[in-house]
Scaffold this active site. Sequence first.
Site, mmCIF file in Angstrom:
data_model
loop_
_atom_site.group_PDB
_atom_site.id
_atom_site.type_symbol
_atom_site.label_atom_id
_atom_site.label_comp_id
_atom_site.label_asym_id
_atom_site.label_seq_id
_atom_site.Cartn_x
_atom_site.Cartn_y
_atom_site.Cartn_z
ATOM 1 N N HIS A 147 -3.312 -4.143 -3.920
ATOM 2 C CA HIS A 147 -2.869 -2.951 -3.212
ATOM 3 C C HIS A 147 -3.266 -1.686 -3.967
ATOM 4 O O HIS A 147 -3.451 -1.700 -5.196
ATOM 5 C CB HIS A 147 -1.365 -2.989 -2.999
ATOM 6 N N GLU A 176 -1.572 1.001 -4.748
ATOM 7 C CA GLU A 176 -0.605 1.405 -5.778
ATOM 8 C C GLU A 176 -0.780 0.545 -7.025
ATOM 9 O O GLU A 176 -0.734 1.052 -8.156
ATOM 10 C CB GLU A 176 0.833 1.238 -5.263
ATOM 11 N N CYS A 215 4.965 -1.500 -0.390
ATOM 12 C CA CYS A 215 5.645 -2.756 -0.068
ATOM 13 C C CYS A 215 6.588 -3.115 -1.220
ATOM 14 O O CYS A 215 6.611 -2.445 -2.257
ATOM 15 C CB CYS A 215 4.621 -3.869 0.153
ATOM 16 N N CYS A 239 4.759 -3.772 -4.610
ATOM 17 C CA CYS A 239 4.353 -2.524 -5.257
ATOM 18 C C CYS A 239 5.569 -1.747 -5.754
ATOM 19 O O CYS A 239 5.517 -1.122 -6.811
ATOM 20 C CB CYS A 239 3.524 -1.680 -4.300
#
Length: 153
Positions: free
Chosen positions: A83, A85, A111, A114
């Site tokens: 991801h 992040e 999410c 993260c």
Amino acid sequence: MSEQPLNRPSWHEYFMGICDIVASRSTCTRRKVGAVLVKEKRILCSGYNGAPSKVPHCFETGCLREQLNVPSGEKHELCRGVHAEQNAIIQAAYHGIKVKDSVLYCTNQPCSICAKMIINAGIKIVYYKDGYDDPLSLDMFDQAKVELIRLET
């Protein structure tokens, strides 16, 4: 004689605009996400979602989550991508950049996976544009006192 000031974007517009450009590098076939870590109005690191270095990209292999009809926000472990992040935090660590007390700008609400990384990295505020159905991330941010702020675009 003084000149009129230029029509400059706000800091939020500036950093979120950079997130949009970062997201354009994404190799995910489902969602393009960009993230920028900022401290004292200075960019520390950025990240976008995609396969790890030296691993074929999703546009080359196809999306396993799509093939299995996995709904958005579920079974993150079935995704080969990292991801945005996560990549921003990883890049900072890789280059020895401290992110404690920084701010994260992201095109999408993080999410729960993260969120855990953001909390443990010491990031204090997360600004995002688009929502994401993950009540667990909202709950964890609330408990950890990490501010989650949706910016109107």
